[in-house]
Structure formats: C-alpha cells, structure tokens
Scaffold this active site. Structure first.
Site, mmCIF file in Angstrom:
data_model
loop_
_atom_site.group_PDB
_atom_site.id
_atom_site.type_symbol
_atom_site.label_atom_id
_atom_site.label_comp_id
_atom_site.label_asym_id
_atom_site.label_seq_id
_atom_site.Cartn_x
_atom_site.Cartn_y
_atom_site.Cartn_z
ATOM 1 N N LYS A 66 1.005 -1.227 0.091
ATOM 2 C CA LYS A 66 0.086 -0.056 -0.171
ATOM 3 C C LYS A 66 0.613 1.121 -0.079
ATOM 4 C CE LYS A 66 -4.231 -1.635 2.186
ATOM 5 N NZ LYS A 66 -5.619 -1.300 2.862
ATOM 6 N N LYS B 249 -5.085 -10.135 -6.773
ATOM 7 C CA LYS B 249 -5.814 -10.184 -5.638
ATOM 8 C C LYS B 249 -7.040 -9.534 -6.702
ATOM 9 C CE LYS B 249 -6.161 -8.352 -1.829
ATOM 10 N NZ LYS B 249 -5.964 -8.003 -1.487
ATOM 11 N N LYS C 67 -10.599 -3.538 -4.010
ATOM 12 C CA LYS C 67 -11.625 -3.023 -4.472
ATOM 13 C C LYS C 67 -11.342 -0.984 -5.065
ATOM 14 C CE LYS C 67 -12.437 -3.355 0.721
ATOM 15 N NZ LYS C 67 -12.743 -2.973 1.907
HETATM 16 P P1 TYM Z 1 -10.794 -5.703 3.644
HETATM 17 O O1 TYM Z 1 -11.221 -4.764 4.241
HETATM 18 O O2 TYM Z 1 -9.499 -5.538 1.976
HETATM 19 O O3 TYM Z 1 -11.260 -7.284 3.290
HETATM 20 C C1 TYM Z 1 -12.589 -7.760 4.190
HETATM 21 C C2 TYM Z 1 -12.047 -9.041 4.389
HETATM 22 O O4 TYM Z 1 -12.236 -9.485 2.514
HETATM 23 C C3 TYM Z 1 -11.090 -10.094 2.276
HETATM 24 N N1 TYM Z 1 -10.364 -9.995 1.456
HETATM 25 C C4 TYM Z 1 -10.929 -10.732 0.473
HETATM 26 N N2 TYM Z 1 -11.197 -12.329 0.072
HETATM 27 C C5 TYM Z 1 -10.896 -12.960 -0.756
HETATM 28 N N3 TYM Z 1 -10.073 -12.376 -2.197
HETATM 29 C C6 TYM Z 1 -10.168 -11.220 -2.604
HETATM 30 N N4 TYM Z 1 -9.900 -10.812 -3.234
HETATM 31 C C7 TYM Z 1 -10.377 -10.441 -1.018
HETATM 32 N N5 TYM Z 1 -10.581 -8.988 -0.638
HETATM 33 C C8 TYM Z 1 -10.803 -9.252 0.534
HETATM 34 C C9 TYM Z 1 -9.732 -9.705 3.547
HETATM 35 O O5 TYM Z 1 -9.174 -10.610 4.150
HETATM 36 C C10 TYM Z 1 -10.970 -9.495 4.436
HETATM 37 O O6 TYM Z 1 -11.505 -10.674 5.695
HETATM 38 N N6 TYM Z 1 -7.632 -5.293 7.740
HETATM 39 C C11 TYM Z 1 -8.907 -5.704 7.084
HETATM 40 C C12 TYM Z 1 -10.141 -5.024 7.812
HETATM 41 C C13 TYM Z 1 -9.947 -5.033 9.528
HETATM 42 C C14 TYM Z 1 -10.233 -6.060 10.306
HETATM 43 C C15 TYM Z 1 -10.019 -5.360 11.379
HETATM 44 C C16 TYM Z 1 -10.115 -7.372 9.884
HETATM 45 C C17 TYM Z 1 -9.858 -3.979 10.617
HETATM 46 N N7 TYM Z 1 -9.709 -4.461 11.157
HETATM 47 C C18 TYM Z 1 -9.779 -6.913 12.622
HETATM 48 C C19 TYM Z 1 -10.308 -8.515 11.155
HETATM 49 C C20 TYM Z 1 -10.022 -8.135 12.438
HETATM 50 C C21 TYM Z 1 -9.355 -5.187 5.804
HETATM 51 O O7 TYM Z 1 -9.039 -3.835 5.519
HETATM 52 O O8 TYM Z 1 -9.913 -6.129 4.981
#
Ligand code: TYM
Length: 330
Positions: free
Chosen positions: A111, A195, A198
């Site tokens: 990032k 991957k 978003k």
């Molecule tokens: P984020 O917002 O990027 O993604 C949310 C969730 O979706 C999963 N994910 C995917 N799974 C499969 N294939 C993909 N291409 C894909 N893209 C995203 C992510 O693994 C995630 O589970 N840092 C985290 C948010 C967060 C969080 C937390 C999660 C903040 N605090 C505490 C767990 C516990 C994040 O940016 O996810």
C-alpha cells in the site's frame, strides 16, 4: 460459545472476494456464537477518503452486512470509530510492538508503494496494531478473514502475548485466524495473478455486491480466460491463473469444490462454462444487491442498527479498558 470478531474497511464497495473470503463465513458462524462485526472506518482513513463518501460507505457496508444475511439482532454491527476504546487500546499495544514486526507486514509494503518509508502516514504503518486492538478489545477468539489478512492475524497473536509478558498476566488470549471455504483468495477477473480488490482501477476486475444481473453477466463474459478447454482435475489449473480463479468461484458459489466443478465441466470450453458461472453469481449476488438498495432507502433504520451495535460493543470494550488501564498503571 465462541467470541468472533471481524471487520471490513469502509472503502468503496464490497466485491465477491469480500463476500466469499469473509462475509459468507460470518453468516455461517453467527448463530450459537457471540459475534461483533464492525465497519473499519478508522482503518479506511489510513489512505485519504472523501468525508461524505466515507459516511455513505459506512452505512452502505452496514446495509451490505444485513443484506448478506448477518442478523443485527444476533450480531453487533457498528462503526469502529464509534467505540473510542479501539484507538486507546491501539496506542497501548503500539507501545509494545517492535518496529521489526511491523516492517515484515507485506500489506504495508504494497500500500505504501516504493517510497513508502518516507511518505506513508504513521496510521498506515500502525494499521496492524489497530487491527490487534479491534480484536483483543473484545477478547475475540476467532477472526474470520480472507487469506490476505492471515499475516495481520498472526501479528495480533504476537501482540497479545507481548502484552501478557510485559504486564505479567495471562490476560489476552491469542485469537485464531479462521480462513475457510473454497475461495479464500479471489483473484481479479482481468489478471488471475492479482487479488480482486476494491481499489483496482478497472471495475471489470471485480463483481461488486451492488452489481445488477446485467452488469454481472457482462463482467463474467469479459473476464479473462484462456483458449484451452477445462481440464479434468484442479492440478491441471496450476499454470492457468484465470481459469483457476473462475473454477474456484464456481465451486465456492455452488457450495462444492473446484474438483466437483471440473467433474461437471471437464472438456468444455469457456463459452459453455461462463454463462453457467454468470447464472450462479447472479443467483447469489443479485438478491444482496437488491436488498442493499432497499435498506439504503431507510437511512434511519441503518443508523438504529449501528447505534445498537455500538452500545453492545461499548459494554465489553469499556470493561476491557478498565482492566487494561489498571494493569498499565493509569
Ligand atoms: P478488507 O476491507 O481489505 O477486506 C475485508 C475482508 O475481505 C477479505 N478479502 C478477500 N477474501 C478473498 N478474496 C479477496 N480477493 C479478498 N479481498 C479481501 C479480507 O481478507 C477481509 O477478511 N484490515 C482488514 C479489516 C479489518 C479487520 C480488523 C479484519 C480491520 N480490523 C480486525 C479482521 C479483524 C481489511 O482491510 O480488510
């Protein structure tokens, strides 16, 4: 009863990777467990966000959780920023997290970009510490996430134990990552080695949970594939990233596996396979997308869900902070 905690960043719209990697697993685990599922708006601002878009995204994410099947009566749904203890605990945990641990985080490197060490904000660097606070605040035992968050959950475990060592108490339990289902890492529809994300520029690289049936069919039709027919076994997909991704999606959506999907389609071409995949995606996503629109028409209704979630979360968070502060010496 297991305490399950997870969140999704309030940036842009959710895609099918978020659904299959995270959201659907939350839905499956919500009954019989105690779940806190928040909207990570504090994490969202580690990169610049337009304030009114952020506000809308938080509501839309809450609506999407509910539309995907999360029951707000059972699960506390709330915006992370409405429970200030997340930030308070993150500071305390940050004081005992060595820089060396943060330097290993691959997401920061991705990032922050090439010149990240100088230009990235402190928030982006400390992002995983805030994640640790998000879960430890509630003594979360299980953290359902997609594969890309595994390293962050492992860091949470290290931070939990570092706290226990520093304050010589067996206080935090190390949370377990729960990375399940057939599609733990959904790839871009344009490039099977990247991957699905978003923030990727092309909307054709992903299926959004707000896409309608026409948009979904068009995206699947245009998804990159290759010229060979589908093989007999998943092993033969090893060097065909796009094919592998589409078959994985099919298996995950059909509730089976890649092997099962290939039993159905071995020898067929993508022109046979893609329409069937599109049907399956539409069946899963279109009802969610319709429901999100319905829920978004009643903003007050969403705000009530969020407020109730915040109240429930604060009860647990406040108790943890009282105990933590006593241990720290505040
Ligand atoms: P984020 O917002 O990027 O993604 C949310 C969730 O979706 C999963 N994910 C995917 N799974 C499969 N294939 C993909 N291409 C894909 N893209 C995203 C992510 O693994 C995630 O589970 N840092 C985290 C948010 C967060 C969080 C937390 C999660 C903040 N605090 C505490 C767990 C516990 C994040 O940016 O996810």
């Amino acid at each position: 009863m297991t305490r399950i905690v997870s969140g999704i960043q309030a940036t842009n719209r959710l895609h099918i990777g978020n659904y299959l990697g995270a959201l659907r697993n939350w839905v499956d685990r919500q009954h019989g467990n105690e779940c806190l599922m928040f909207i990570a708006d504090l994490h969202a601002i580690t990169l610049p966000q337009d304030p009114s878009a952020l506000r809308r995204n938080v509501r839309e994410l809450a609506a999407t959780y509910v539309a995907a099947g999360i029951d707000p009566e059972t699960v506390a749904i709330f915006a992370q920023s409405t429970v200030p203890a997340h930030v308070e605990l993150a500071w305390i945990l940050g004081c005992l997290t060595p820089l060396g641990w943060l330097n290993r985080m691959t997401q920061f490197k991705d990032k922050a970009g090439k010149d990240g060490a100088d230009t990235a904000g402190m928030g982006l660097y400390g992002y995983p510490v805030l994640m640790a606070a998000d879960v430890l605040l509630y003594h979360g035992q299980e953290v359902p996430v997609g594969d890309d968050q595994k390293q962050h959950v492992e860091l949470m475990r290290d931070i939990a134990l570092a706290f226990n060592r520093r304050y010589q108490q067996d206080y935090f339990t190390a949370p377990e990552p729960m990375i399940g289902g057939e599609a733990t890492r959904v790839m871009s529809l344009r490039d099977g080695t990247k991957k699905m994300s978003k923030s990727a520029e092309s909307d054709y690289s992903r299926i959004n949970l707000t896409d309608d049936a026409d948009a979904i069919s068009q995206k699947i039709r245009k998804a990159k594939s290759d010229a060979s027919p589908l093989p007999e076994s998943p092993d033969e997909l090893k060097d065909r990233p796009e094919a592998n991704n589409l078959v994985t999606l099919y298996g995950a959506l059909a509730g089976t596996s890649r092997a099962e999907a290939l039993r159905e389609f071995a020898g067929k071409s993508f022109s046979d396979f893609k329409p069937r995949l599109a049907e399956l995606v539409v069946e899963t996503i279109a009802p969610i997308s319709t429901k999100v629109k319905e829920l978004m028409a009643d903003e007050d209704g969403i705000d009530v869900i969020l407020r109730k979630g915040t109240e429930r979360a604060r009860v647990i968070a406040d108790q943890t902070m009282d105990e933590v502060k006593a241990m720290v010496g505040f």
